[in-house]
Structure formats: C-alpha cells, structure tokens
Design an enzyme around this catalytic site. Structure first.
Site, PDB file in Angstrom:
ATOM      1  N   TRP A   1       0.801  -1.352   0.152  1.00 13.95           N
ATOM      2  CA  TRP A   1       0.135   0.257  -0.226  1.00 13.95           C
ATOM      3  C   TRP A   1       1.169   1.259  -0.387  1.00 13.95           C
ATOM      4  CZ3 TRP A   1      -4.647  -1.618  -1.947  1.00 13.95           C
ATOM      5  CH2 TRP A   1      -4.992  -2.862  -1.384  1.00 13.95           C
TER       6      TRP A   1
ATOM      7  N   LYS B   1     -12.591  -2.012   7.628  1.00 14.28           N
ATOM      8  CA  LYS B   1     -11.855  -2.682   8.948  1.00 14.28           C
ATOM      9  C   LYS B   1     -12.300  -2.339  10.570  1.00 14.28           C
ATOM     10  CE  LYS B   1      -8.384  -3.021   5.419  1.00 14.28           C
ATOM     11  NZ  LYS B   1      -8.126  -3.872   4.742  1.00 14.28           N
TER      12      LYS B   1
ATOM     13  N   ASP C   1      -1.887   6.709   6.924  1.00 11.34           N
ATOM     14  CA  ASP C   1      -2.719   5.396   6.112  1.00 11.34           C
ATOM     15  C   ASP C   1      -3.097   4.470   7.155  1.00 11.34           C
ATOM     16  OD1 ASP C   1      -4.283   4.259   5.119  1.00 11.34           O
ATOM     17  OD2 ASP C   1      -3.299   3.688   3.125  1.00 11.34           O
TER      18      ASP C   1
END
Length: 361
Positions: A103, A197, A173
């Site tokens: 990511w 999540k 992030d």
C-alpha cells in the site's frame, strides 16, 4: 439461531454483532420516520444528526482537538494516494515516503504523478518483514511531508512508535489499525482510513487533517479532489455514503460502550498474543512472517513448511468453519485478521484448531 461465521477476512471485515442487530432493528423505520436511513435526504435533520454524531464520537474517542477537521470522503484509501500530493505537494517541495508494503508502494506511485518524491526509508529488500527504525528515516530540507502506512495488512507488520518531526507533517494511512489503540493525534498532520476494517463497512473514508494544511487557493484542483470542499461543507457538498456513515456511528458508539480505546487495545493485545504464542511455541511448524518487534496486532501472517501443508491447513480450516485465512494473493501463506470486532472466543477457537492441526501433522 444462526451461528456467526468465524470471520478472519482482511477487509471488508467482521462488524460487531451488537452493531448489526441495532441496525437491523432500525432497518425499515429509523427513529420512527417510516424510512430507512439510506432512503432519507442527506439534508434532512434526521440524517444530519447521525452525521454530526459520528464526527463528534470520532473526536471524542481519538481526542481530536479543534486544530483538526474530520472529513468523510469516498474512493477508499486509494483515492487519498492521489489527493494527498495534489493538495499538499507544492512546487519546489519533495514528498517523502516510507515503504513497508504494497500500500505504501501504491501511494508512492500515485505521488510521483503529482510532483517530486523521495524514499525516506524502506524494508523492501528484507521482504517487508519489519518496520524501519526511526533513526533510519531520512528527510531532505525541502520535504513537503512524510507518508507512512501504520499497519501493513499483507505482511503483518505495524508501527509501534511514530516519527516526530518538526516542521514536516507526518501523514499516516491508518486504514487497518485506526481505533485499535489510543493515539496521539498531535503527532500527525493528516491521517486517513478506509472504514472497512475497524470503523464500519466499505464506502466511506475518514480523513483527519490539521486545518492549517487545508488551502483555499487550490482553485486548479477538481472540486471533489480538494480538501477545502469537504471542510467548507461539513462533508456534505454532495451526497455522502449515508448508510456507511450511520453504521460507522454505531461502531463508534459500541467502542464507547465497551470501554473506549484502552479496553480495545487490551483485547487486541490478548487476541494477538494467543496466536503469536502458538506460532512461537510450535517449534517451527508455523513460521511467522513479521519480525517480532514489528508484529501487527491486526493481521497475523504465517506460513507452514511447504505449500502442500499450507493448502491442507487452509482446506481443513475452511471445513471447520473458518473464513478468510488465506494469505494475500501476492505472498500466499496464511493470515488471520483480528480487527476490533473479531470476538476473542473466535481467536481462541483458531488457536485450538492450529494446535490440533500441528499435533496431527
């Protein structure tokens, strides 16, 4: 009674059962309106109360000061890979990225399209098995910001301490570990997270940004890619993902009811320890991917001696009712994602299954 799945999916992930039941009770008739929440106007008083309560709850749980704006966006964390440099990387400045997994690699790729970038630190050569030491992070004097990924779902690593840098905003992030532990928001210029999540369902992205980083002068940016648009309109410039924000507000309410982030952290630590202890005590039968000092409390990644044994483990786990234990397609192996809403009992069942499989094989 329906039995809940033993859900260890990496995202979208399990939601608290209490949240789903409350949403179910209000599904057709929210607050005696005769409408479901997703049928209401986003300009209605009923929805506005939900929207503002979600913002207020986030501020309370994360101790967010008035120096920050709380924004609701769409496009997932992946859109933020572009929005951040578009809004914060000015000419003559360099965006610095710490690479700890897929990511952060993707975030860097998008930033390169917007301006100059540099790699401040990387663990790529070591197979992304660790988090860099804080002393290994290097910034140039023209740094616009430092970007990192706080938890790496694919490789199972997590930052346990964050860099504190004067005069350079730290951007994180936090898609996979926001709300999993207490956080000093003042260390960051901006954090962002896809909700799917720990925060709620997919469809809404939370951005928490220091107000001084929001510029009114970015008139060259598309309206919907400008943080000022959301800040100036309480994230209601266009129709927001109302159902996702409602469910997010219920998740935040649930966190408050069970004791807040200190209680959440304690529970998450116990869950992770149970699985890591089984890995460490297996004599090499289970092989953890992440180095011990970088292990994630959210995503436990491990392998077995060979692909055949890994496949057997995953097949038997599936037959026993476990869902989502396959490792990411890019690395293989196994992964147990144990976000806030994964019950401790389900984690203990997994540990018992791992132990039994080890004994039998």
């Amino acid at each position: 009674m329906m039995k809940r799945a033993l859900n260890f999916n990496a995202g979208p992930a399990t939601l608290p059962e209490a949240v789903l039941k409350k949403a179910e009770r209000n599904w057709l008739n929210f607050n005696n309106s005769g409408m479901a929440i997703m049928e209401m106007s986003h300009r209605s008083k009923e929805y506005e109360a939900v929207h503002n309560q979600a913002i207020s709850s986030l501020r309370s749980l994360l101790a967010i000061s008035d120096d920050y704006e709380v924004l609701f966006l769409q496009g997932g964390a992946s859109l933020q890979f572009s929005m951040i440099p578009m809004n914060l990387l000015s000419e003559g400045k360099v965006a610095h990225y710490v690479l700890t997994g897929a990511w952060s690699d993707k975030a860097l790729k998008e930033a390169k399209k917007a301006g100059k970038t540099a790699i401040a630190a990387s663990t790529k050569e070591g197979g992304y098995r660790s988090i860099p030491k804080l002393d290994d992070i290097t910034l140039s004097s023209d740094a616009a910001y430092l970007h990192l990924t706080s938890n790496n779902t694919i490789y199972g690593t997590q930052w346990h301490a964050f860099p504190q840098i004067k005069n350079t905003p730290v951007i994180a992030d936090m898609s996979s570990d926001i709300l999993s532990r207490p956080l000093d928001m003042n260390q960051f210029g901006l954090i962002y997270a896809g909700a799917q999540k720990n925060l709620g369902p997919s469809g809404v992205t939370v951005v928490i940004i220091r107000k001084e980083l929001i510029s009114e002068s970015h008139t060259q940016l598309p309206t919907m890619l400008n943080y000022h648009t959301y800040s100036a309109n309480n994230s209601l410039y266009n129709t927001p993902p109302t159902l996702a924000i409602y469910l997010l507000s219920l998740v935040l309410e649930w966190v408050e009811e069970i004791g807040g982030l200190e209680a959440i952290q304690k529970e998450n630590t116990e869950k992770a320890k149970a699985i890591y202890d089984e890995i460490d005590e297996s004599g090499g039968f289970f092989i953890g991917h992440a180095e011990k000092d970088s292990r994630s409390l959210m995503n436990v990644t491990f392998n077995l001696a060979n692909d055949e044994l890994s496949a057997k483990f995953l097949n038997e786990a599936k037959a026993s009712g476990f869902v989502g234990l396959n490792g990411h397609r890019s690395v293989g192996g196994c992964r147990a994602s144990i976000y806030n809403a994964v019950p401790k009992d389900h984690v203990f069942e997994l540990v018992q299954f791992m132990r039994k499989f080890r004994v039998n094989n």
